[in-house]
Motif scaffolding. Structure first.
Motif, short mmCIF file in Angstrom:
data_model
loop_
_atom_site.label_atom_id
_atom_site.label_comp_id
_atom_site.label_asym_id
_atom_site.label_seq_id
_atom_site.Cartn_x
_atom_site.Cartn_y
_atom_site.Cartn_z
N UNK A 137 0.85 -1.18 0.00
CA UNK A 137 0.00 0.00 0.00
C UNK A 137 0.89 1.23 0.00
N UNK A 138 0.64 2.15 -0.92
CA UNK A 138 1.47 3.34 -1.03
C UNK A 138 0.83 4.57 -0.39
N UNK A 139 -0.47 4.51 -0.10
CA UNK A 139 -1.12 5.66 0.53
C UNK A 139 -1.44 5.33 1.98
N UNK A 140 -2.09 6.29 2.65
CA UNK A 140 -2.37 6.09 4.08
C UNK A 140 -3.78 5.57 4.35
N UNK A 141 -4.43 5.03 3.33
CA UNK A 141 -5.75 4.46 3.53
C UNK A 141 -5.64 3.15 4.32
N UNK A 142 -6.59 2.94 5.21
CA UNK A 142 -6.57 1.75 6.06
C UNK A 142 -7.17 0.55 5.33
N UNK A 143 -6.47 -0.58 5.39
CA UNK A 143 -6.97 -1.83 4.84
C UNK A 143 -7.13 -2.81 5.99
N UNK A 144 -8.30 -3.45 6.08
CA UNK A 144 -8.58 -4.29 7.23
C UNK A 144 -8.84 -5.75 6.88
N UNK A 145 -8.81 -6.55 7.91
CA UNK A 145 -9.07 -7.99 7.78
C UNK A 145 -9.92 -8.42 8.96
N UNK A 146 -11.03 -9.11 8.69
CA UNK A 146 -11.87 -9.66 9.74
C UNK A 146 -12.10 -11.14 9.49
N UNK A 147 -11.92 -11.93 10.53
CA UNK A 147 -12.05 -13.39 10.43
C UNK A 147 -12.85 -13.90 11.62
N UNK A 148 -13.79 -14.79 11.35
CA UNK A 148 -14.49 -15.50 12.43
C UNK A 148 -14.17 -16.98 12.28
N UNK A 149 -13.56 -17.55 13.31
CA UNK A 149 -13.16 -18.95 13.21
C UNK A 149 -13.23 -19.62 14.59
N UNK A 150 -13.33 -20.94 14.55
CA UNK A 150 -13.39 -21.73 15.78
C UNK A 150 -12.06 -22.47 15.96
N UNK A 151 -11.49 -22.34 17.16
CA UNK A 151 -10.22 -22.98 17.46
C UNK A 151 -10.23 -23.54 18.88
N UNK A 152 -9.20 -24.30 19.19
CA UNK A 152 -9.13 -25.00 20.47
C UNK A 152 -8.31 -24.23 21.50
N UNK A 153 -8.93 -24.02 22.66
CA UNK A 153 -8.22 -23.43 23.79
C UNK A 153 -7.82 -24.56 24.73
N UNK A 154 -6.57 -24.58 25.12
CA UNK A 154 -6.06 -25.66 25.94
C UNK A 154 -6.66 -25.65 27.35
N UNK A 155 -6.51 -26.80 28.03
CA UNK A 155 -7.02 -26.93 29.40
C UNK A 155 -6.35 -25.92 30.32
N UNK A 156 -7.17 -25.37 31.25
CA UNK A 156 -6.69 -24.41 32.24
C UNK A 156 -5.82 -23.31 31.61
N UNK A 157 -6.35 -22.74 30.55
CA UNK A 157 -5.62 -21.70 29.81
C UNK A 157 -6.57 -20.62 29.33
N UNK A 158 -6.01 -19.49 29.00
CA UNK A 158 -6.76 -18.46 28.27
C UNK A 158 -6.23 -18.46 26.84
#
Length: 268
Positions: A137-158
């Protein structure tokens, strides 16, 4: 009286010789002392370039070196999911959101006016580094990314997602040309000619136009200093260690962007 007169004449002649040599000595040190001798200091050059001062004839960002695939700051880009006290893993849904834009690293609070000559030069430099292999990107315009996904959180963890944007880091210096001479010169530099301390970070984009970078799921053991620090921050932004740099209580799993289905990606 005659001897006194001759002595004064002799001293006067020595003074004239000294004065005659002074410009020669000045020429010898003119180049290394240019930044100090001129009326425009590096900070003034930066300020004039940023504000598009009417004192300027032109202002250019002069590139000296560049580094592709330079990783940006490590950012937490999802809410923190708590699986503390559990003896088993948990499947959690995360909403990941991040954005990138061109960034100029010059000094604290530096912002260039949108119509300044410096911005025009930075865009021109960026175009020269834009290739078919790496889109930036050569200008100062903002480019974004949004993702919704399901993943595994380990035991006794955040668990939460981390992000570091890929950027093309072009470093160099500023060259300002003033309309009127100042102390006998019109061209001044910030911080100095040939320096590589002014950085312009051009975010790199994937072919689909979304930001390129490193995305990873981070698990942190509950009850540790690392987890407590995150939980006590109330999900506010804070400095985080990079990928695989969190220590024994932190586990990082990279999610290649190429493996994320297009249906899960939305651009801002």
């Amino acid at each position: 009286m005659s001897r006194t007169g001759r002595a004064k004449s002799h001293r006067s002649k020595k003074k004239r010789i000294t004065l005659a040599l002074a410009p020669v000595a000045a020429l010898a040190v003119a180049v290394p002392l240019m930044a100090q001798a001129g009326a425009a200091t590096p900070s003034e050059v930066s300020a004039d370039c940023a504000s598009n001062s009417d004192r300027l004839e032109d202002c250019d960002f002069v590139p000296v070196q560049n580094k592709r695939n330079s990783l940006g700051p490590n950012q937490r880009v999802s809410a923190v999911t708590d699986n503390c006290g559990s003896t088993g893993t948990a499947s959690k849904t995360f909403k990941v959101a991040t954005s990138v834009s061109r960034f100029i690293q010059l000094e604290d609070g530096f912002v260039a006016a949108a119509d300044s000559k410096l911005v025009g030069s930075i865009v021109e430099v960026g175009v020269s580094f834009n290739t078919s292999e790496i889109n930036i990107t050569t200008d100062d315009k903002t480019t974004g990314l949004e993702i919704t996904r399901t993943d595994t959180v380990q035991a006794d963890s955040i668990g939460f997602f981390m992000w570091s944007a890929k950027r093309t880091d072009v470093s160099g210096f500023l060259r300002a040309t003033y309309k009127e001479e100042q102390d006998g010169q019109k061209v001044f530099f910030a911080p100095s000619e040939g320096a590589a301390t002014v950085h312009v970070f051009y975010p790199q984009l994937l072919k689909n136009g979304t930001p390129d970078g490193r995305l990873w799921l981070r698990n942190v053991k509950c009850g540790t200093a690392e987890a407590n620090g995150i939980q006590n921050s109330s999900n506010s932004l804070r400095a985080e260690p990079g990928f695989d740099e969190g220590g024994k209580n932190v586990t990082d799993v990279e999610i290649p962007l190429s493996e994320i289905p297009p249906s899960e990606i939305s651009t801002q």
